[in-house]
Write an enzyme that holds these catalytic residues in place. Structure first.
Site, mmCIF file in Angstrom:
data_model
loop_
_atom_site.group_PDB
_atom_site.id
_atom_site.type_symbol
_atom_site.label_atom_id
_atom_site.label_comp_id
_atom_site.label_asym_id
_atom_site.label_seq_id
_atom_site.Cartn_x
_atom_site.Cartn_y
_atom_site.Cartn_z
ATOM 1 N N ASP A 162 0.846 -1.194 0.000
ATOM 2 C CA ASP A 162 0.000 0.000 0.000
ATOM 3 C C ASP A 162 0.885 1.249 0.000
ATOM 4 O O ASP A 162 1.905 1.299 0.682
ATOM 5 C CB ASP A 162 -0.912 -0.020 1.233
ATOM 6 C CG ASP A 162 -2.051 0.966 1.123
ATOM 7 O OD1 ASP A 162 -3.211 0.526 1.003
ATOM 8 O OD2 ASP A 162 -1.786 2.188 1.159
ATOM 9 N N ILE A 163 0.450 2.264 -0.746
ATOM 10 C CA ILE A 163 1.251 3.489 -0.871
ATOM 11 C C ILE A 163 1.222 4.317 0.419
ATOM 12 O O ILE A 163 2.129 5.112 0.669
ATOM 13 C CB ILE A 163 0.758 4.316 -2.092
ATOM 14 C CG1 ILE A 163 1.832 5.243 -2.607
ATOM 15 C CG2 ILE A 163 -0.523 5.070 -1.774
ATOM 16 C CD1 ILE A 163 1.530 5.832 -3.982
ATOM 17 N N GLN A 173 -14.553 3.169 1.121
ATOM 18 C CA GLN A 173 -13.816 2.579 -0.006
ATOM 19 C C GLN A 173 -13.397 3.707 -0.945
ATOM 20 O O GLN A 173 -14.239 4.506 -1.377
ATOM 21 C CB GLN A 173 -14.688 1.569 -0.763
ATOM 22 C CG GLN A 173 -13.927 0.904 -1.911
ATOM 23 C CD GLN A 173 -14.778 -0.095 -2.711
ATOM 24 O OE1 GLN A 173 -15.954 -0.299 -2.420
ATOM 25 N NE2 GLN A 173 -14.170 -0.696 -3.711
ATOM 26 N N SER A 174 -12.104 3.783 -1.247
ATOM 27 C CA SER A 174 -11.611 4.893 -2.071
ATOM 28 C C SER A 174 -11.202 4.454 -3.466
ATOM 29 O O SER A 174 -11.108 5.299 -4.369
ATOM 30 C CB SER A 174 -10.433 5.584 -1.380
ATOM 31 O OG SER A 174 -9.366 4.680 -1.193
ATOM 32 N N HIS A 204 -10.382 -5.104 -3.409
ATOM 33 C CA HIS A 204 -9.060 -5.362 -2.839
ATOM 34 C C HIS A 204 -9.203 -5.782 -1.388
ATOM 35 O O HIS A 204 -10.121 -5.370 -0.690
ATOM 36 C CB HIS A 204 -8.138 -4.144 -2.942
ATOM 37 C CG HIS A 204 -8.729 -2.860 -2.454
ATOM 38 N ND1 HIS A 204 -9.646 -2.132 -3.189
ATOM 39 C CD2 HIS A 204 -8.547 -2.162 -1.306
ATOM 40 C CE1 HIS A 204 -9.994 -1.055 -2.516
ATOM 41 N NE2 HIS A 204 -9.347 -1.051 -1.364
ATOM 42 N N HIS A 211 -6.983 -5.724 2.105
ATOM 43 C CA HIS A 211 -5.804 -5.232 2.808
ATOM 44 C C HIS A 211 -5.309 -6.351 3.728
ATOM 45 O O HIS A 211 -6.095 -6.927 4.494
ATOM 46 C CB HIS A 211 -6.151 -4.047 3.716
ATOM 47 C CG HIS A 211 -6.713 -2.840 3.020
ATOM 48 N ND1 HIS A 211 -6.005 -1.662 2.880
ATOM 49 C CD2 HIS A 211 -7.924 -2.605 2.461
ATOM 50 C CE1 HIS A 211 -6.756 -0.764 2.264
ATOM 51 N NE2 HIS A 211 -7.934 -1.312 2.005
HETATM 52 P P1 DGP Z 1 -9.689 1.579 0.357
HETATM 53 O O1 DGP Z 1 -9.892 2.794 1.199
HETATM 54 O O2 DGP Z 1 -10.117 0.308 1.078
HETATM 55 O O3 DGP Z 1 -10.330 1.753 -1.007
HETATM 56 O O4 DGP Z 1 -8.120 1.430 0.168
HETATM 57 C C1 DGP Z 1 -7.411 1.891 -0.940
HETATM 58 C C2 DGP Z 1 -5.941 1.818 -0.604
HETATM 59 O O5 DGP Z 1 -5.224 1.972 -1.804
HETATM 60 C C3 DGP Z 1 -5.440 2.918 0.338
HETATM 61 O O6 DGP Z 1 -4.943 2.309 1.540
HETATM 62 C C4 DGP Z 1 -4.301 3.604 -0.410
HETATM 63 C C5 DGP Z 1 -4.012 2.635 -1.541
HETATM 64 N N1 DGP Z 1 -3.599 3.264 -2.784
HETATM 65 C C6 DGP Z 1 -4.255 4.256 -3.438
HETATM 66 N N2 DGP Z 1 -3.602 4.583 -4.570
HETATM 67 C C7 DGP Z 1 -2.520 3.756 -4.623
HETATM 68 C C8 DGP Z 1 -1.461 3.603 -5.567
HETATM 69 O O7 DGP Z 1 -1.371 4.283 -6.595
HETATM 70 N N3 DGP Z 1 -0.525 2.663 -5.280
HETATM 71 C C9 DGP Z 1 -0.589 1.889 -4.156
HETATM 72 N N4 DGP Z 1 0.379 0.983 -3.982
HETATM 73 N N5 DGP Z 1 -1.570 1.998 -3.259
HETATM 74 C C10 DGP Z 1 -2.520 2.936 -3.488
#
Ligand code: DGP
Length: 118
Positions: A33-34, A98-99, A104, A106
């Site tokens: 995760d970023i 959810q973003s 997905h 985690h």
């Molecule tokens: P959610 O809120 O459950 O939809 O989690 C989305 C996650 O995705 C959040 O923890 C940050 C991660 N994320 C968003 N953009 C990117 C990206 O470009 N690369 C990576 N590795 N993670 C990302």
């Protein structure tokens, strides 16, 4: 919800955006995760157009569902977190914040994670 083919995880799946990949198989890719919320914070996403857990478990073939969750387990093993423990989180929809509208899971681990919600 209609699947948005331009969401960030769709772009990662197509290789248009880089990721720090830890695992790939016929069902999924997994990457860090970023914005990590724990010392280990890896996302596992299916190879397919599913908006969330709710969509995936309704639409995906049974073999895909089984294979995907077996892969989540394999990723946890690969990360070496199965002994001390890990938490799985999958957000569906607005109230869950959810973003990214691509299903997905985690994997969170690496310290005592405490209560389920703050
Ligand atoms: P959610 O809120 O459950 O939809 O989690 C989305 C996650 O995705 C959040 O923890 C940050 C991660 N994320 C968003 N953009 C990117 C990206 O470009 N690369 C990576 N590795 N993670 C990302």
């Amino acid at each position: 919800m209609t699947y948005d083919t331009n969401n960030i995880f769709a772009k990662i799946l197509r290789g248009e955006i880089p990721c720090n990949k830890v695992h790939e198989d016929e069902y999924c890719i997994a990457f860090h995760d970023i914005t990590p919320a724990a010392p280990v914070h890896v996302l596992v996403i299916p190879k397919g157009q599913y908006t969330s857990f709710h969509d995936f478990t309704a639409q995906a073939p049974a073999g895909m569902i089984q294979g995907f969750f077996a892969s989540v387990r394999a990723v946890a093993m690969k990360l070496g977190v199965d002994q001390n423990g890990y938490r799985l989180v999958s957000n569906h929809g607005a109230d869950a914040s959810q973003s990214v509208p691509h299903f997905h899971v985690h994997i969170l681990a690496g310290r005592s994670l405490g209560a389920l919600l703050p």
